[in-house]
Design an enzyme around this catalytic site. Structure first.
Site, PDB file in Angstrom:
ATOM      1  N   GLU A  27      42.340  41.572  44.931  1.00 21.19           N
ATOM      2  CA  GLU A  27      43.647  41.982  45.462  1.00 21.19           C
ATOM      3  C   GLU A  27      43.435  43.130  46.435  1.00 21.19           C
ATOM      4  O   GLU A  27      42.768  44.102  46.107  1.00 21.19           O
ATOM      5  CB  GLU A  27      44.588  42.498  44.363  1.00 21.19           C
ATOM      6  N   GLU A  68      45.076  43.188  35.870  1.00 26.46           N
ATOM      7  CA  GLU A  68      44.930  44.642  35.916  1.00 26.46           C
ATOM      8  C   GLU A  68      45.043  45.325  34.552  1.00 26.46           C
ATOM      9  O   GLU A  68      45.910  46.172  34.327  1.00 26.46           O
ATOM     10  CB  GLU A  68      45.933  45.246  36.902  1.00 26.46           C
TER      11      GLU A  68
END
Length: 420
Positions: free
Chosen positions: A323, A206
């Site tokens: 995710e 991320e």
């Protein structure tokens, strides 16, 4: 996902129970070759590769203690029994307790052997791995730890986002990449870069850059680091680790973002040649908190479909929902949410093109309450959720076979026409 965040169908249940009763034999034949990309989709041994997968960030950390390795084995065995074939996990732990990288270039061999075990055990159960090199977040060190190391060495660092531009920080990071990729597994004797059990490398979990919302700084970093990875290993696939936020390259797409930007650009960051596939993440509990379950489901469908369209028409690369999760506090709402997401992923994969699979956050073993971030799924303790997961695994595997059969039939028909 950041671990500092406060929040971690009946017919399908029958399918799960049936699967659970099957003998869970190791699927060694699943790892005979590398997953590749061809014509915007994944392939394995010349056949389409569609999958259902999961996240378990903690595998190496737990496996570093030999007496705890049974938890890794149990999760991989249960996941394999539920048809899950891809797992995303950390190949980093920087500084602090139980670190893999104690200081720049200094590693704890005990922890590294934990990662060796994870890879060898994943192969045993036919689970492919996506290994991430570093964290955006402070958990397990992250880029903040790299910054602290450089400051301790006397370097002037303005802030954590200098990780993307400062030469010392980039050198630290490259050294870690090289250490991981060239590692020879002490159990199998195979170098990581030669092991097809590893499906892909991930540059960062991320990535975000609060100093440059345009995405250009991250873009330059991705280009440099992706080229470096490929110079060491051109066998494995590579992805960035993006959440999917849109940037300046297509301004109108920014309205799809959940109300803010994070300094990345889904389009430009994934157009880099060395990046093999695109990823998105999604956490409606945090990103659009306060909205109803129906509103969250509607937003989720728009988020996934928008990126699928762009992956198909602009990027021309596979797309993975790498995710997604729903708080375990509401079992019923989580099952509804997961069923909806899985249905969306399946339908887009069925449309053809780029959608390849999804990775739920996250699977754990029994007795791991201290690792629970609010999204924990223990397959043996959550039969309804396990049934939904197994159903999706079966659906994606069946779809891959159908696509392959269709391609073989089309090729055969074309050959007959040419021969005639």
């Amino acid at each position: 996902m950041s671990f500092t965040r406060t929040v971690c169908i009946s017919g399908l249940l029958l399918l799960f129970l049936a699967l659970a009763c099957e003998a869970r034999v190791p699927r060694n034949n699943a790892n005979l070759g590398f997953v590749t990309v061809k014509d915007s989709h994944f392939e394995f041994n010349g056949s389409p590769f569609l999958f259902n997968g999961f996240n378990s960030y903690w595998l190496m950390h737990v496996a570093a203690e030999p007496s705890e390795r049974y938890k890794v084995t149990n999760v991989l065995k249960d996941a394999s029994g539920a048809g899950l074939s891809v797992c995303r996990t950390w190949a980093f732990s920087d500084g602090g307790y139980g670190a893999l990288q104690i200081s720049p270039g200094v590693y704890d061999e005990r922890v590294f052997q934990g990662l060796d075990f994870v890879i060898s055990e994943a192969k045993k159960y036919g689970v492919r791995l996506i290994l991430s090199f570093v964290n955006q977040w402070n958990d397990f060190g992250g880029k903040a730890q790299y910054v602290q190391w450089a400051r301790n060495a006397g370097a002037y660092i303005n802030g954590d986002d200098d990780f993307y531009t400062h030469p010392i920080l980039k050198e630290y990071y490259k050294n870690h990449i090289k250490k991981i990729i060239t590692r020879v597994n002490t159990i199998s004797g195979v170098a990581y870069r030669d092991d097809p059990t590893i499906m892909a490398w991930e540059l960062m979990n991320e990535p975000r850059d609060q100093a440059d919302y345009s995405g250009k700084t991250v873009n330059a970093w991705v280009q440099e680091m992706a080229s470096f990875v490929k110079s060491l290993d051109n066998k494995h696939l590579l992805e960035v680790g993006m959440e999917g936020f849109y940037g300046d390259s297509i301004p109108e797409r920014k309205q799809v973002n959940p109300g803010y930007q994070v300094g990345t650009d889904f389009i430009s960051n994934h157009l880099i040649n060395e990046i093999d596939f695109a990823t998105i993440h999604a956490y409606t509990d945090q990103w659009i908190s306060g909205q109803s379950d129906d509103a969250q489901l509607a937003w989720m469908e728009r988020w996934i479909t928008s990126h699928w369209q762009d992956a198909r028409t602009i990027l021309k690369k596979p797309l993975v929902l790498a995710e997604f999760g729903k708080s375990s506090r509401g079992q019923g709402s989580r099952d509804i949410f997961m069923s909806s997401v899985y249905r969306n992923v399946y339908n887009l994969a069925k449309e053809g093109g780029t959608m390849a699979g999804s990775l739920v956050w996250q699977l754990m073993a029994q007795g791991m309450d201290n690792y629970d971030d609010g999204y924990c799924i223990v397959l043996g303790q959550n039969p309804s959720t396990a049934g939904i997961i197994s159903g999706q695994s079966h659906a994606m595997t069946t779809l891959a076979h159908l696509v392959h059969s269709s391609l073989v039939h089309s090729s055969s028909q074309s050959h007959r026409v040419i021969k005639a």
